[in-house]
Design a protein around this motif. Structure first.
Motif, mmCIF file in Angstrom:
data_model
loop_
_atom_site.group_PDB
_atom_site.id
_atom_site.type_symbol
_atom_site.label_atom_id
_atom_site.label_comp_id
_atom_site.label_asym_id
_atom_site.label_seq_id
_atom_site.Cartn_x
_atom_site.Cartn_y
_atom_site.Cartn_z
ATOM 1 N N TRP A 119 0.835 -1.207 0.000
ATOM 2 C CA TRP A 119 0.000 0.000 0.000
ATOM 3 C C TRP A 119 0.869 1.256 0.000
ATOM 4 C CZ3 TRP A 119 -4.822 -0.588 -1.285
ATOM 5 C CH2 TRP A 119 -5.489 -1.771 -0.981
ATOM 6 N N GLU A 120 2.022 1.162 0.661
ATOM 7 C CA GLU A 120 2.894 2.341 0.730
ATOM 8 C C GLU A 120 3.454 2.727 -0.632
ATOM 9 O OE1 GLU A 120 5.645 0.998 3.619
ATOM 10 O OE2 GLU A 120 4.351 1.442 5.333
ATOM 11 N N ARG A 121 3.546 1.749 -1.540
ATOM 12 C CA ARG A 121 4.022 2.066 -2.883
ATOM 13 C C ARG A 121 3.069 2.990 -3.618
ATOM 14 N NH1 ARG A 121 5.711 -3.504 -3.863
ATOM 15 N NH2 ARG A 121 4.212 -3.698 -5.533
ATOM 16 N N LEU A 122 1.816 3.012 -3.182
ATOM 17 C CA LEU A 122 0.829 3.883 -3.818
ATOM 18 C C LEU A 122 0.820 5.271 -3.199
ATOM 19 C CD1 LEU A 122 -2.102 1.312 -3.966
ATOM 20 C CD2 LEU A 122 -0.666 2.048 -5.869
ATOM 21 N N GLY A 123 1.605 5.461 -2.126
ATOM 22 C CA GLY A 123 1.574 6.734 -1.409
ATOM 23 C C GLY A 123 2.444 7.794 -2.055
ATOM 24 N N ALA A 124 2.517 8.937 -1.392
ATOM 25 C CA ALA A 124 3.282 10.078 -1.915
ATOM 26 C C ALA A 124 4.766 9.863 -1.680
ATOM 27 C CB ALA A 124 2.817 11.362 -1.234
ATOM 28 N N VAL A 125 5.574 10.629 -2.419
ATOM 29 C CA VAL A 125 7.021 10.538 -2.279
ATOM 30 C C VAL A 125 7.501 11.595 -1.291
ATOM 31 C CG1 VAL A 125 7.298 9.669 -4.623
ATOM 32 C CG2 VAL A 125 7.427 12.123 -4.203
ATOM 33 N N ASN A 126 8.699 11.347 -0.756
ATOM 34 C CA ASN A 126 9.319 12.300 0.158
ATOM 35 C C ASN A 126 9.701 13.562 -0.623
ATOM 36 O OD1 ASN A 126 11.418 13.696 1.667
ATOM 37 N ND2 ASN A 126 11.437 11.888 3.008
ATOM 38 N N PRO A 127 9.223 14.747 -0.219
ATOM 39 C CA PRO A 127 9.511 15.966 -0.994
ATOM 40 C C PRO A 127 10.987 16.337 -0.999
ATOM 41 C CG PRO A 127 8.463 16.516 1.096
ATOM 42 C CD PRO A 127 8.386 15.023 0.960
ATOM 43 N N VAL A 158 8.035 5.911 0.540
ATOM 44 C CA VAL A 158 8.263 5.314 1.860
ATOM 45 C C VAL A 158 8.955 3.969 1.709
ATOM 46 C CG1 VAL A 158 7.105 4.408 3.912
ATOM 47 C CG2 VAL A 158 6.288 6.523 2.854
ATOM 48 N N ASP A 159 8.546 3.246 0.669
ATOM 49 C CA ASP A 159 9.128 1.943 0.394
ATOM 50 C C ASP A 159 10.622 2.052 0.104
ATOM 51 O OD1 ASP A 159 8.691 -0.855 -0.129
ATOM 52 O OD2 ASP A 159 9.129 -0.384 -2.213
ATOM 53 N N ASP A 160 11.013 3.027 -0.711
ATOM 54 C CA ASP A 160 12.430 3.230 -1.031
ATOM 55 C C ASP A 160 13.236 3.604 0.209
ATOM 56 O OD1 ASP A 160 12.003 2.723 -3.726
ATOM 57 O OD2 ASP A 160 11.563 4.824 -4.175
ATOM 58 N N THR A 161 12.669 4.475 1.036
ATOM 59 C CA THR A 161 13.362 4.898 2.253
ATOM 60 C C THR A 161 13.572 3.723 3.197
ATOM 61 O OG1 THR A 161 12.366 7.089 2.050
ATOM 62 C CG2 THR A 161 13.309 6.510 4.186
ATOM 63 N N TYR A 162 12.533 2.892 3.341
ATOM 64 C CA TYR A 162 12.636 1.712 4.204
ATOM 65 C C TYR A 162 13.760 0.800 3.718
ATOM 66 C CZ TYR A 162 11.446 -2.776 6.313
ATOM 67 O OH TYR A 162 11.497 -3.968 6.988
ATOM 68 N N ARG A 163 13.814 0.578 2.414
ATOM 69 C CA ARG A 163 14.836 -0.307 1.869
ATOM 70 C C ARG A 163 16.236 0.272 2.090
ATOM 71 N NH1 ARG A 163 14.225 -1.813 -4.355
ATOM 72 N NH2 ARG A 163 12.126 -2.206 -3.561
ATOM 73 N N ARG A 164 16.383 1.583 1.880
ATOM 74 C CA ARG A 164 17.687 2.219 2.041
ATOM 75 C C ARG A 164 18.151 2.171 3.495
ATOM 76 N NH1 ARG A 164 18.784 7.351 3.356
ATOM 77 N NH2 ARG A 164 16.667 8.067 2.844
#
Length: 531
Positions: A465-473, A479-485
């Motif tokens: 569901w987080e993949r459908l959310g907004a990106v970090n400005p 959120v998914d990318d940040t979690y992985r990093r």
């Protein structure tokens, strides 16, 4: 035996394929172009494509890898178009191209022309599907192209054997040809059906991942060789076994699946890269011995055969697409009415590949009477030019054609929603099962560990569901990318400490490998969660 040429081929083709990922040019096309260039570079060994290597040793693992990655259910849903292309079109192209070559090339016998027709009949969809994935073809079109490439080689090889028998003087009739085709098709499927269940049983009962992966690497060769022993189609045997194993892969141990995925990706990458480079490297070989067909005449024959090959696919694809709808009300009710665009892309995606060249190189040099096979070198040349022509002309123009036609690609939003709903249903089932297990006193866990299980489950459910959310400005990350990093950074910090402890002799290398493997599995799990 000098292994250096083989090492140069594998290493060079892998490097070029890796570089192609940074360019807009599909890797198969860049590899073929590189092969053409390097074929005349001084000091580069002369590579002759050996059909006794390609057909039994290269083709089976490529087919196995492609079939296990395919969907049995999707292929079954598209069985009619796949069969019409992989069987009907190949036989149609054999006759049309053979007859055209017989009429165009003076001195080429009808049987020799039919050999040529069978050789160039099967499209190799490896390049087409590679382009399709990069451009984003509709899933139905991609499934049809993949399904065609899995089966059409069997049809072409059988048609080639029948035409060759007539050409070398062994005699062949329509009845005999049909009988041989049925034996190859039914026998290949039968061998696959016989092998698939015991092989799957072995895969699920072997507990050592190394043994399981060794078995996995042997499967395509065993299936191919077993079918060929009965004069059946080894191609069909490999495909049947691989489709079944891919469909039931969830029953195999997770460690085996992880290792198999990495191993087969590597095998497919090396083989695909090498065979496309090998195509280009055949140029000096096929130009030898053209004799009376050299020069302008040979170029005209090559262009004419290429045009007939391309045109024959269009002539077949459109009636095969629309005629069943005209004849069957059931098809009209069940299936959406196709536009002209989808068949156009399928027709244009008929690129030929290494199988055609391997079959051509297997043509014997002499007839039964001892005289030279008439037109053998010309057939090799026309096969080579057809393969190169389709790969370059159609392969280069396919991506812009797809964009020009504006075909609807895969709906990423809809696929993510479907994935999220599937994960939600699975998570609810897992929660119920966890509650059942924790209610049993034999499964008592300290509260922090029980909470950790629930946290992991919740994270897995929310990740999609987080993949459908907004990106970090600030970073532009989801959120998914940040979690992985962040997960990678934490694991990297742990890994550095373990290495320092090993270097300080607080732990030994064996313990270091154990700890690093644990981190590797956690990193892989985090990466897959975030995919």
């Amino acid at each position: 035996m000098d292994v250096m040429p083989l090492l140069l081929l594998v290493a060079g083709s892998a490097a070029i394929a890796a570089a192609a990922r940074r360019t807009p040019v599909p890797a198969p096309l860049l590899l073929v172009a590189a092969g053409l260039v390097f074929s005349y570079v001084p000091g580069v060994p002369e590579y002759t494509l050996d059909p006794d290597v390609v057909l039994p040793l290269v083709l089976p693992p490529l087919l196995h890898s492609a079939a296990t990655d395919s969907s049995y259910l999707d292929l079954r849903a598209q069985l009619r178009p796949v069969a019409l292309l992989s069987v009907g079109y190949v036989l149609f192209a054999t006759l049309v191209v053979g007859w055209a070559a017989y009429r165009i090339v003076p001195g080429l016998s009808l049987t020799g022309a039919l050999v040529l027709g069978a050789v160039v009949a099967p499209p190799d969809a490896v390049a087409a599907t590679a382009v399709a994935r990069r451009v984003g073809l509709p899933s139905r079109t991609t499934t049809i192209l993949q399904g065609e490439s899995l089966v059409n080689d069997a049809t072409a090889i059988t048609a080639y054997r029948v035409a060759l028998a007539a050409a070398v003087g062994e005699g062949a009739s329509w009845a005999g040809g049909i009988g041989e085709f049925l034996l190859a098709a039914i026998g290949g499927v039968a061998v696959g059906l016989v092998l698939m269940v015991p092989i799957h049983w072995l895969r699920t009962h072997l507990k050592e991942p190394l043994l399981q992966n060794t078995l996995s690497l042997l499967i395509p060769f065993v299936a191919y060789a077993a079918a060929e022993q009965f004069h059946a189609s080894g191609v069909l045997a490999v495909v049947v076994v691989a489709l079944f194993l891919g469909h039931r892969a969830w029953e195999v141990d997770f460690a085996t699946r992880l290792q198999e995925d990495a191993v087969w990706k590597m095998v497919a990458f090396v083989l695909e890269s090498s065979v496309f480079a090998l195509i280009g490297l055949q140029l000096p070989v096929v130009l030898k011995g053209l004799g009376e067909y050299e020069g302008v005449d040979a170029a005209w024959y090559a262009l004419a055969v290429f045009l007939v090959v391309v045109a024959s696919r269009f002539i077949w694809v459109y009636p095969a697409t629309f005629l069943p709808r005209v004849l069957s009300a059931r098809i009209r009710e069940r299936e959406e009415n196709p536009t002209w665009k989808g068949p156009f892309v399928i027709a244009w995606a008929g690129m030929r590949g290494v199988v055609s060249l391997a079959i051509a190189f297997s043509i014997p040099e002499h007839l039964d009477g001892g005289e030279l096979f008439p037109g053998r070198n010309l057939i090799l040349f026309l096969t080579f030019t057809t393969v190169i022509g389709t790969l370059v002309v159609q392969g280069v123009t396919l991506p812009p054609l797809i964009r020009l036609l504006k075909l609807p690609g895969r709906d990423a939003q809809a696929e993510t929603l479907a994935e999220a709903n599937a994960q939600a249903q699975a998570s609810r089932a897992a929660e119920r099962r966890l509650d059942e297990l924790l209610s049993d006193e034999r499964n008592t866990l300290p509260p922090p560990l029980a909470d950790r299980l629930r946290t992991v489950l919740e994270r897995r459910r929310n990740a999609v569901w987080e993949r459908l959310g907004a990106v970090n400005p600030v970073t532009g990350e989801t959120v998914d990318d940040t979690y992985r990093r962040l997960s990678r950074e934490m694991i990297s910090a742990e890994r550095n400490v373990f290495v320092k402890l090993r270097d300080g002799r607080y732990i030994d290398d064996e313990m270091l490998r154990t700890l690093l493997r644990r981190l590797d599995l956690e990193e892989a799990a985090a990466y897959r969660e975030a995919e």
